[in-house]
Scaffold this motif. Structure first.
Motif, PDB file in Angstrom:
ATOM      1  N   LYS A   1      19.529 -26.324   1.417  1.00 11.19           N
ATOM      2  CA  LYS A   1      18.737 -25.922   2.582  1.00 11.19           C
ATOM      3  C   LYS A   1      18.500 -27.116   3.497  1.00 11.19           C
ATOM      4  CE  LYS A   1      15.809 -22.957   4.620  1.00 11.19           C
ATOM      5  NZ  LYS A   1      16.227 -21.725   5.254  1.00 11.19           N
ATOM      6  N   TYR A   2      18.130 -28.240   2.897  1.00 13.04           N
ATOM      7  CA  TYR A   2      17.839 -29.438   3.685  1.00 13.04           C
ATOM      8  C   TYR A   2      19.098 -30.090   4.262  1.00 13.04           C
ATOM      9  CZ  TYR A   2      12.959 -29.373   2.242  1.00 13.04           C
ATOM     10  OH  TYR A   2      11.647 -29.025   2.049  1.00 13.04           O
TER      11      TYR A   2
ATOM     12  N   HIS B   1      21.500 -28.590   5.709  1.00 17.55           N
ATOM     13  CA  HIS B   1      21.953 -27.820   6.877  1.00 17.55           C
ATOM     14  C   HIS B   1      23.476 -27.694   6.898  1.00 17.55           C
ATOM     15  CE1 HIS B   1      18.112 -27.241   8.998  1.00 17.55           C
ATOM     16  NE2 HIS B   1      17.771 -28.354   8.369  1.00 17.55           N
TER      17      HIS B   1
ATOM     18  N   PRO C   1      20.557 -35.651   2.598  1.00 20.33           N
ATOM     19  CA  PRO C   1      20.373 -34.414   1.827  1.00 20.33           C
ATOM     20  C   PRO C   1      21.680 -33.913   1.197  1.00 20.33           C
ATOM     21  CG  PRO C   1      19.162 -34.277   3.875  1.00 20.33           C
ATOM     22  CD  PRO C   1      20.019 -35.512   3.957  1.00 20.33           C
TER      23      PRO C   1
END
Length: 105
Positions: free
Chosen positions: A21-22, A24, A31
């Motif tokens: 999720k982090y 992207h 991340p």
């Protein structure tokens, strides 16, 4: 010790799922590095655990820990729904994980 490896593998699965999720879509460097590292560590720990644990049981528990942990992380970190039906589904998954552990040799 193999059950500890399996538990840690499941927790690292939660970490990489949240990392996705982090990241992207792997467009953010750190991340993405975190996600790839925790993915590798999760699979490595799973591999250690299946040396002596039944493969099907270990895999089901690994994915169950990952699924339950990721849903909980989503509720806490991303304000995903915590509706009663979702919580009941988590309870069903948890009961399956506990059942598999209790029925394993």
């Amino acid at each position: 010790m193999n059950w500890i490896y399996l538990l840690l593998a499941g927790l690292f699965e939660v970490c990489w799922a949240v990392g996705l999720k982090y990241s992207h879509g792997f467009t953010r460097l750190w991340p993405s590095v975190f996600t790839a590292g925790t993915m590798a560590l999760s699979v490595f720990l799973l591999a250690l655990s299946v040396k002596t644990l039944p493969m099907g049981t270990a895999y089901a528990i690994w994915t169950g820990i990952g699924a339950v942990g990721t849903v909980i992380a989503g509720i806490i970190l991303f304000h995903d729904s915590a509706s009663l039906p979702r919580i009941l589904c988590l309870v069903l998954i948890l009961s399956g994980i506990v059942g598999l552990k209790l029925l394993s040799k």
